[in-house]
Design a protein around this motif. Structure first.
Motif, mmCIF file in Angstrom:
data_model
loop_
_atom_site.group_PDB
_atom_site.id
_atom_site.type_symbol
_atom_site.label_atom_id
_atom_site.label_comp_id
_atom_site.label_asym_id
_atom_site.label_seq_id
_atom_site.Cartn_x
_atom_site.Cartn_y
_atom_site.Cartn_z
ATOM 1 N N SER A 39 0.827 -1.210 0.000
ATOM 2 C CA SER A 39 0.000 0.000 0.000
ATOM 3 C C SER A 39 0.856 1.253 0.000
ATOM 4 N N TRP A 40 1.943 1.227 0.756
ATOM 5 C CA TRP A 40 2.845 2.380 0.748
ATOM 6 C C TRP A 40 3.505 2.550 -0.615
ATOM 7 N N ARG A 41 3.766 1.471 -1.306
ATOM 8 C CA ARG A 41 4.396 1.546 -2.629
ATOM 9 C C ARG A 41 3.450 2.071 -3.699
ATOM 10 N N THR A 42 2.173 1.675 -3.626
ATOM 11 C CA THR A 42 1.286 1.878 -4.769
ATOM 12 C C THR A 42 0.108 2.807 -4.512
ATOM 13 N N GLN A 43 -0.212 3.092 -3.244
ATOM 14 C CA GLN A 43 -1.422 3.857 -2.949
ATOM 15 C C GLN A 43 -1.159 5.100 -2.112
ATOM 16 N N ARG A 44 0.055 5.575 -2.102
ATOM 17 C CA ARG A 44 0.384 6.790 -1.365
ATOM 18 C C ARG A 44 1.090 7.764 -2.304
ATOM 19 N N TRP A 45 0.768 9.038 -2.160
ATOM 20 C CA TRP A 45 1.415 10.027 -3.023
ATOM 21 C C TRP A 45 2.865 10.228 -2.575
ATOM 22 N N PRO A 46 3.770 10.541 -3.498
ATOM 23 C CA PRO A 46 5.214 10.529 -3.188
ATOM 24 C C PRO A 46 5.648 11.499 -2.105
ATOM 25 N N PRO A 69 15.961 11.320 14.537
ATOM 26 C CA PRO A 69 14.854 10.784 15.340
ATOM 27 C C PRO A 69 13.654 11.719 15.428
ATOM 28 N N ASP A 70 13.882 13.017 15.307
ATOM 29 C CA ASP A 70 12.783 13.966 15.436
ATOM 30 C C ASP A 70 12.175 14.350 14.093
ATOM 31 N N GLY A 71 12.643 13.734 13.008
ATOM 32 C CA GLY A 71 12.079 13.994 11.689
ATOM 33 C C GLY A 71 10.842 13.153 11.439
ATOM 34 N N TYR A 72 10.321 13.268 10.220
ATOM 35 C CA TYR A 72 9.096 12.562 9.844
ATOM 36 C C TYR A 72 9.367 11.809 8.541
ATOM 37 N N MET A 73 9.240 10.512 8.608
ATOM 38 C CA MET A 73 9.685 9.619 7.548
ATOM 39 C C MET A 73 8.883 9.813 6.263
ATOM 40 N N PRO A 74 9.559 10.049 5.121
ATOM 41 C CA PRO A 74 8.850 10.091 3.839
ATOM 42 C C PRO A 74 8.438 8.691 3.406
ATOM 43 N N VAL A 75 7.512 8.633 2.466
ATOM 44 C CA VAL A 75 6.915 7.353 2.099
ATOM 45 C C VAL A 75 7.965 6.367 1.584
ATOM 46 N N ALA A 76 8.944 6.841 0.833
ATOM 47 C CA ALA A 76 9.967 5.933 0.307
ATOM 48 C C ALA A 76 10.765 5.293 1.441
ATOM 49 N N GLU A 77 11.006 6.054 2.502
ATOM 50 C CA GLU A 77 11.753 5.506 3.637
ATOM 51 C C GLU A 77 10.892 4.528 4.432
ATOM 52 N N THR A 147 -13.211 16.754 -12.623
ATOM 53 C CA THR A 147 -12.295 15.644 -12.348
ATOM 54 C C THR A 147 -12.367 15.303 -10.867
ATOM 55 N N MET A 148 -12.571 14.045 -10.562
ATOM 56 C CA MET A 148 -12.635 13.633 -9.158
ATOM 57 C C MET A 148 -11.500 12.669 -8.843
ATOM 58 N N LEU A 149 -10.841 12.912 -7.700
ATOM 59 C CA LEU A 149 -9.726 12.090 -7.242
ATOM 60 C C LEU A 149 -9.911 11.759 -5.771
ATOM 61 N N THR A 150 -9.189 10.754 -5.328
ATOM 62 C CA THR A 150 -9.093 10.423 -3.913
ATOM 63 C C THR A 150 -7.611 10.406 -3.542
ATOM 64 N N ARG A 155 -1.390 11.812 -7.071
ATOM 65 C CA ARG A 155 0.068 11.678 -7.020
ATOM 66 C C ARG A 155 0.755 13.029 -6.836
ATOM 67 N N ASP A 156 0.386 14.022 -7.635
ATOM 68 C CA ASP A 156 0.975 15.349 -7.503
ATOM 69 C C ASP A 156 0.091 16.348 -8.235
ATOM 70 N N PRO A 157 0.264 17.653 -7.995
ATOM 71 C CA PRO A 157 -0.606 18.634 -8.635
ATOM 72 C C PRO A 157 -0.530 18.630 -10.157
ATOM 73 N N GLY A 158 0.558 18.128 -10.719
ATOM 74 C CA GLY A 158 0.701 18.122 -12.164
ATOM 75 C C GLY A 158 -0.330 17.282 -12.883
ATOM 76 N N GLN A 159 -0.972 16.348 -12.198
ATOM 77 C CA GLN A 159 -1.965 15.507 -12.855
ATOM 78 C C GLN A 159 -3.335 16.174 -12.912
ATOM 79 N N LEU A 160 -3.489 17.323 -12.229
ATOM 80 C CA LEU A 160 -4.780 17.987 -12.169
ATOM 81 C C LEU A 160 -4.963 18.931 -13.355
ATOM 82 N N PRO A 161 -6.188 19.098 -13.831
ATOM 83 C CA PRO A 161 -6.436 20.101 -14.863
ATOM 84 C C PRO A 161 -6.259 21.502 -14.296
#
Length: 412
Positions: A39-46, A69-77, A147-150, A155-161
């Motif tokens: 799910s983290w690989r395929t269903q989360r925005w980068p 330790p006080d940071g916030y892990m990005p999805v790839a990590e 256009t409707m998205l969830t 993925r990113d703003p570039g996909q929006l009209p």
């Protein structure tokens, strides 16, 4: 194939349970439709980051050992962390294995996965609470030109009209995406319903330090007065920015994002919003301050006042009295609607009558009702308020593994 237990899902919850079963010498297999952390690989925005600080990313036999330790892990990590953890605990994961059905037998369960049939005495459902977006029925009335998205398809703003974006929902997902889309240059309107307001940090410590230290996250499911409500509370308005900034409605308003009330209906192409936005925000402010009072009382009782900055409070949420109650979706002002209205699990392949009339599994702290040997893991407030988060799987999986072990012992 015959095995003692089957775990369905190789996310953090399924891998935690695998570790617990191995500790108890229970042979098992973990079935995963894609790869580990699928799910983290395929269903989360980068650009997504965890809401919890890195030090809180704990799993059985594994604590965070990085240099932030006080940071916030990005999805790839997150993906990399769970992949390493699967190797660390030697989880017997069968990837690219889709479960099509789980059926109860006289002694155990039959699991249809791909073209195979597996038989097990116990099954743990660890597919998570966010398999599908929870889109309200009013989406059917949105004009086809929109256009409707969830969050699962964004993925990113570039996909929006080009044009304005209406983000429906102002919990953690909604506020993060509203901010990201607005920074891309698109006008954003945020429809705000019930929400949980919390600061990113308070008195020099991350808010999750306070939630853990005060014991709130450890509250057990059988100690909570309104458990159903607790399990359906929206996620707190937090974002995991590298700067650890507070991203609340005031911050978004200052950036130029327009706030409106909860989206109530769409009629003839016109979106209609609740007029109770001010009351909704005032209630969220009140609840936040109640928790900050609790945090201050705990700090005083623990003798930490001299070590921490002085208590303070945050400005009330500002609500523009001119906030519109309607938006005509046919004018071209709004070209995209993003439904940040929550998620729901998918147990459609579960061929056992264990769901209530709303489709939710009936269970007692993860022990599925009237289905001996069937368990669920990775759901909100499963056994404690911490169940919602990655580290909560540690406590939950230990309790359920103990129950599963006792169940197998009795059957023997």
């Amino acid at each position: 194939m015959q095995t003692t237990a089957v775990v369905i899902g190789a996310g953090h919850a399924g891998l935690a349970m695998s570790r617990r079963l191995t500790e108890r010498s229970i042979d098992h297999v973990v079935l995963e439709r894609g790869e580990v952390a699928n799910s983290w690989r395929t269903q989360r925005w980068p650009s997504l980051r965890l809401l919890t600080p890195n030090w809180q990313t704990r799993l059985p036999g594994h604590d965070y050992a990085g240099d932030d330790p006080d940071g916030y892990m990005p999805v790839a990590e997150v993906v990399a962390t769970l992949t390493r953890y699967a190797r660390l605990v030697c989880a017997p994961v069968r990837t690219a294995t889709t479960v099509h059905a789980v059926r109860a037998l006289s002694r155990g369960f039959e699991i249809q996965a791909n073209d195979d049939l597996l038989h097990a005495r116990a099954v743990v459902l660890a597919t998570g609470a966010c398999s599908q977006p929870a889109i309200p029925g009013i989406a059917d009335a949105v004009p086809e030109s929109i256009t409707m998205l969830t969050p699962l398809t964004y993925r990113d703003p570039g996909q929006l009209p080009e044009g304005g974006v209406l983000v429906v929902g102002a919990s953690a997902t909604g506020i993060q995406l509203a901010g990201e889309i607005h920074r891309s240059g698109r006008p954003v309107t945020l429809a705000v319903g019930e929400h949980v307001r919390l600061p990113r940090t308070y008195r020099g410590r991350d808010i999750f330090w306070w939630l853990e230290a005060t014991g709130l996250l450890a509250e057990r499911y059988d100690q909570i007065d309104d458990l159903t409500r607790a399990r359906h509370l929206p996620s707190p308005q937090l974002t995991g920015t590298p700067e650890a900034i507070t991203t609340d409605l005031n911050a978004l308003t200052a950036q130029g994002i327009r706030m409106v009330g909860r989206l109530g209906r769409v009629a003839d192409g016109v979106a209609q919003f609740s007029g109770s936005l001010a009351n909704t925000c005032a209630l969220a402010d009140l609840k936040m301050n109640r928790f900050l009072n609790r945090a201050d009382e705990w700090a005083t009782a623990s003798g930490l006042d001299d070590e921490l900055p002085l208590p303070h409070r945050f400005a009330p949420t500002h609500v523009d009295p001119r906030a519109p109650l309607e938006l005509d979706l046919t004018t071209g002002e709004i070209t995209t609607v993003l439904w940040a209205t929550g998620f729901r699990p998918d147990h459609s392949w579960l061929d056992i009558p264990v769901r209530d009339r709303t489709g939710h599994l009936r269970h007692d702290g993860g022990v599925v009702t009237r289905a001996p040997g069937l368990y669920v893991l990775g759901m909100p407030v499963l056994r404690t308020r911490a169940s919602t988060y990655i580290h909560g799987a540690g406590t939950d999986s230990e309790a359920l593994a103990d129950h599963l072990h006792s169940f197998l012992s009795r059957r023997r």
